[in-house]
Write a protein that holds these residues in place. Structure first.
Motif, PDB file in Angstrom:
ATOM      1  N   ASP A  34      -7.083   2.316   3.839  1.00  0.00           N
ATOM      2  CA  ASP A  34      -6.824   1.310   3.277  1.00  0.00           C
ATOM      3  C   ASP A  34      -6.708   0.029   4.144  1.00  0.00           C
ATOM      4  O   ASP A  34      -7.171  -0.981   4.045  1.00  0.00           O
ATOM      5  CB  ASP A  34      -5.851   1.512   2.105  1.00  0.00           C
ATOM      6  N   LYS A  50       0.848  -1.196   0.037  1.00  0.00           N
ATOM      7  CA  LYS A  50      -0.072  -0.123   0.049  1.00  0.00           C
ATOM      8  C   LYS A  50       0.999   1.414   0.102  1.00  0.00           C
ATOM      9  O   LYS A  50       0.413   2.269  -0.520  1.00  0.00           O
ATOM     10  CB  LYS A  50      -0.944   0.055   1.256  1.00  0.00           C
ATOM     11  N   LEU A  98      -3.561   6.060   3.453  1.00  0.00           N
ATOM     12  CA  LEU A  98      -3.145   4.538   3.848  1.00  0.00           C
ATOM     13  C   LEU A  98      -3.815   3.942   5.041  1.00  0.00           C
ATOM     14  O   LEU A  98      -4.034   2.883   4.865  1.00  0.00           O
ATOM     15  CB  LEU A  98      -1.627   4.842   4.342  1.00  0.00           C
TER      16      LEU A  98
END
Length: 395
Positions: free
Chosen positions: A132, A92, A129
């Motif tokens: 996610d 990621k 981030l």
């Protein structure tokens, strides 16, 4: 007074105090405790002891229970999950192109939170981030930025001494280390030699700093037991010499004797010598007088040589003039420069019809100012060749 135990959650982490409660807990046991991060699995590093109330943070939390084999198996499963979470987080970060480096991932014991440790040069906006990661792991996500020392502590490694890093094995907390400590221990100030793998000053510089600082403190009144000063003059059993270096741990000094020998002697066998300042001042004054005299002497001789040269040249010119005059008055004496004979038996004076001044010849090129009057070379307005440096006279 409080009865507490010291619990450590990492191999070289900090020690936190917890109350024992009604349970009997010994050093080395595994326990389950409640922390600000949630339920955690810890190891008892310090056994039960009595401490003052001022040394602990109240209210003191107590140990929930001792750990079982099922708890240890759950911890092992969490370690496997941490590796998978590390891989997913790196993917990621790469997809988001964030300027950060992932260092470690930790699961809490009850899997209520996942902590991601990373390093970066500055502030990083990782809000996307976090979204996610939360969508993937379905739990609370925490991203924590750490420094290079904490990174070395988590990853571990081998130091320049060949042993595992102190911060990763037994140091619970970092202590301030300054360049002054390296100077006190007479170490090379080369950054590559006094820095660890983290790029900061080595933590072991703090270990022996107090030993090297002892000579700054009050010591015994006996002079010979004190540390000699580097570069000072000392007297030993083998002769006098100069101190080159000092070893504070062994209380010894390396001395260069006057006969070019080098010895190592203890401080108790060395006596420092006092320098006589009057002798030093006298030697300095003598050296200054000698240097001034050396600078003045060549100047006087140079002036004397110039005067003698001028006098010699004047005497030589006078003698030559006398010889020329005597030779001119003689019958067979050669004629002057203007009367030199050329081929054909005629002299230059007879050929030119003048006194031998070639610059006054009628063959001289005409000057620009001719015709304007009298020139500076012929102020009387005479014709060339009719005078020899005298005014023109009428016949």
């Amino acid at each position: 007074m409080q009865t507490v135990i010291g619990v450590r959650f990492k191999q070289a982490g900090k020690i936190y105090y917890f109350g024992t409660g009604p349970m009997e807990i010994a050093q080395g046991d595994d326990v389950i405790v409640e922390t600000s991060r949630g339920t955690e699995f810890g190891h008892v590093a310090l056994g039960p002891r009595e401490v003052e109330d001022a040394e602990v943070t109240l209210p003191l939390k107590a140990v929930e229970r001792k750990a079982t084999d099922e708890d240890r198996a759950r911890v092992a499963e969490n370690r496997i999950k941490e590796k998978e979470a590390f891989r997913v987080c790196e993917e990621k970060i790469a997809s988001r192109e964030l300027p950060m480096k992932l260092v470690n991932v930790e699961y809490t014991f009850d899997v209520s939170k996942i902590v991601f440790y990373f390093t970066a040069d500055g502030r990083v906006d990782f809000r996307e981030l976090v979204k996610d990661l939360a969508a993937i792991f379905r739990t609370r996500i925490e991203l924590r930025q750490i420094g290079v020392r904490d990174e070395a502590k988590m990853l571990g490694g081998i130091g320049c001494c060949g042993r595992p890093l102190c911060c990763a094995t037994f140091l619970g907390d970092f202590v301030p280390v300054s360049i002054r400590m390296a100077k006190e221990q007479n170490l090379s100030l080369n950054p590559t030699k006094i820095s660890g793998i983290c790029g900061r000053l080595m933590c072991c510089l703090k270990y022996e700093n107090d030993c090297y600082c002892e000579r700054r403190r009050e010591q015994s009144a006996i002079r010979k037991a004190q540390a000699p000063h580097p570069g000072g003059r000392v007297a030993t059993m083998e002769g006098d010499g100069k101190v080159i270096s000092i070893n504070a741990q062994r209380r010894s000094a390396t001395i260069l004797l006057d006969d070019s020998r080098t010895i190592v002697s203890s401080w108790e066998d060395i006596v420092e010598q006092e320098e006589d300042l009057s002798d030093v001042a006298a030697l300095a004054a003598i050296a200054m007088m000698q240097s001034e005299a050396g600078e003045a002497r060549p100047e006087r001789s140079h002036k004397r040589g110039r005067r003698e040269g001028r006098q010699g040249r004047a005497t030589k010119n006078d003698n030559e003039n006398r010889k020329k005059g005597a030779a001119t008055e003689g019958e067979g004496a050669p004629k002057r420069r203007g009367d030199r004979f050329e081929k054909g038996g005629r002299s230059r004076r007879e050929r030119d019809g003048r006194g031998g001044n070639k610059h006054a010849s009628h063959e001289r090129p005409q000057r620009r100012d001719e015709g304007r009057g009298r020139s500076r070379r012929n102020p009387m307005g005479t014709q060339d060749g009719n005078h020899e440096g005298r005014p023109h006279q009428d016949e």
